[in-house]
Scaffold this active site. Structure first.
Site, PDB file in Angstrom:
ATOM      1  N   LYS A  85       0.841  -1.210   0.000  1.00  0.00           N
ATOM      2  CA  LYS A  85       0.000   0.000   0.000  1.00  0.00           C
ATOM      3  C   LYS A  85       0.870   1.252   0.000  1.00  0.00           C
ATOM      4  CE  LYS A  85      -4.082  -1.937   0.346  1.00  0.00           C
ATOM      5  NZ  LYS A  85      -4.899  -2.134  -0.810  1.00  0.00           N
ATOM      6  N   LYS A 110      -5.294 -16.224 -14.113  1.00  0.00           N
ATOM      7  CA  LYS A 110      -6.642 -16.518 -13.633  1.00  0.00           C
ATOM      8  C   LYS A 110      -7.556 -15.301 -13.688  1.00  0.00           C
ATOM      9  CE  LYS A 110      -6.056 -15.821  -8.728  1.00  0.00           C
ATOM     10  NZ  LYS A 110      -6.418 -16.222  -7.408  1.00  0.00           N
ATOM     11  N   LYS A 167     -10.465  -9.468 -10.504  1.00  0.00           N
ATOM     12  CA  LYS A 167     -11.077  -8.160 -10.642  1.00  0.00           C
ATOM     13  C   LYS A 167     -10.060  -7.150 -11.180  1.00  0.00           C
ATOM     14  CE  LYS A 167     -12.946  -4.591  -7.689  1.00  0.00           C
ATOM     15  NZ  LYS A 167     -12.216  -4.033  -6.559  1.00  0.00           N
TER      16      LYS A 167
END
Ligand code: TRP
Length: 329
Positions: free
Chosen positions: A111, A194, A197
């Site tokens: 982050k 895969k 999102k």
């Protein structure tokens, strides 16, 4: 019978990969365990959503999980923000979490790198809040993907530290709930890897038939097989993999035979695949739409869930306060 806790991110509609991964297993597993499923809406504040987005996302995600078969009569299904006891244990546990160890977690370091302008304290203590979600119900199993393993390890560390600090054997040290073979990985439509999102390669349960047709027709393929019975390269094996889960076995076999004979027309295969995906997702889509339009039902579900989750959490808080030394005179 295990006590299982699973936190659901409040952003992100469900795609086929989610369904064939964890979700389908949640639906089965809820009957064999004492399950707490909740929407982690406090956690989502680390990214500063607008009030409208926060509410809309929570509603969408809740409707989708209900549409997929999480059963509020069987599991405890609730919103994290409906359980204020969570915030109290979060405060208490923060006293035993060290800044150094929190700074060293991979998700925090990611982050810091990805959003240097919003390195808030909530991000730093994200693993503490997640540990609280789990231990407040004294859970022993948590279904987690690879990306959450470190957070679960921190949970064990905090549980153990609390027990050690107060010389009690109070919190269980939760471990991963393993679905093993049951976890089917669904590839994306972009040729490799895969479905995800963030990859933007997903087919969502709430996608309209037109959107699904468009996505499937645009899926990456190649210029076709060059010899009979050759090994399938990834973009093609991916399409077959999706076909395996949504189509009739005979349909899958038919196109595989065409491929093996070098007679396949990808356009035909994609058309069939799109229609089969639509047949598979349509009942979900319809349920999502009807559930999300029924505020009275959603309210009933979350009220019931909150009541059950709070009962369990309040018991823990009461005992923890005593252990810590907050006692009545
Ligand atoms: N961190 C989890 C995720 O990003 C969500 C989560 C929050 C969670 N609290 C939890 C998962 C407790 C399991 C148990 O997916």
């Amino acid at each position: 019978m295990e006590t299982v806790v699973s936190g659901i991110r409040s952003t992100g509609k469900l795609h086929l990969g989610n369904y064939f991964g964890a979700l389908r297993n949640f639906v089965k597993m809820q009957h064999q365990n004492n399950c707490y499923f909740f929407i982690a809406d406090y956690h989502s504040l680390t990214t500063h959503p607008t009030p409208a987005d926060l509410h809309g996302n929570v509603k969408q995600v809740l409707s989708e999980y209900l549409a997929c078969g999480l059963d509020p009569e069987v599991s405890t299904l609730f919103l994290q923000s409906d359980v204020p006891e969570v915030t109290e244990l979060y405060l208490l546990l923060n006293m035993n979490a060290y800044v150094g160890e929190l700074e060293r977690t991979t998700s925090f370091k990611d982050k810091v790198r990805l959003q240097p302008d919003n390195v808030n304290a909530g991000l730093l203590t994200y693993p503490v809040l997640m540990a609280v979600d789990i231990i407040i119900h004294k859970a022993n199993k948590v279904p987690v993907g690879k990306d959450q393993e470190q957070n679960l390890e921190m949970t064990r560390k905090f549980a153990k530290r609390f027990n050690h600090m107060y010389n009690v054997d109070y919190f269980p040290e939760p471990t991963a709930y393993n679905f093993g073979e049951e976890l089917v990985k669904i590839p994306g439509l972009d040729g490799s890897g895969k479905m995800g999102k963030s990859e933007g390669n997903g087919i969502y349960l709430s996608d309209s038939p037109e959107a699904i047709r468009k996505k499937v027709m645009r899926a990456v393929t190649d210029s076709g097989p060059v010899e009979k019975n050759q090994k399938l390269p990834e973009p093609i094996s991916n399409l077959f993999k999706i076909m395996e889960v949504v189509s009739e076995p005979s349909t899958h076999a038919y196109f595989l035979e065409k491929y093996n004979q070098c007679e396949i027309r990808y356009g035909d295969m994609k058309k069939q695949l799109a229609e089969d995906i639509i047949s598979f997702t349509s009942p979900f889509r319809e349920r999502i739409l009807s559930i999300s339009a029924d505020n009275a039902y959603l309210r009933k579900v979350v009220n019931r869930g909150a009541e059950q989750a709070r009962a369990s959490a309040a018991k823990t808080i009461k005992e923890v306060r005593e252990i810590i030394g907050f006692k009545p005179f």
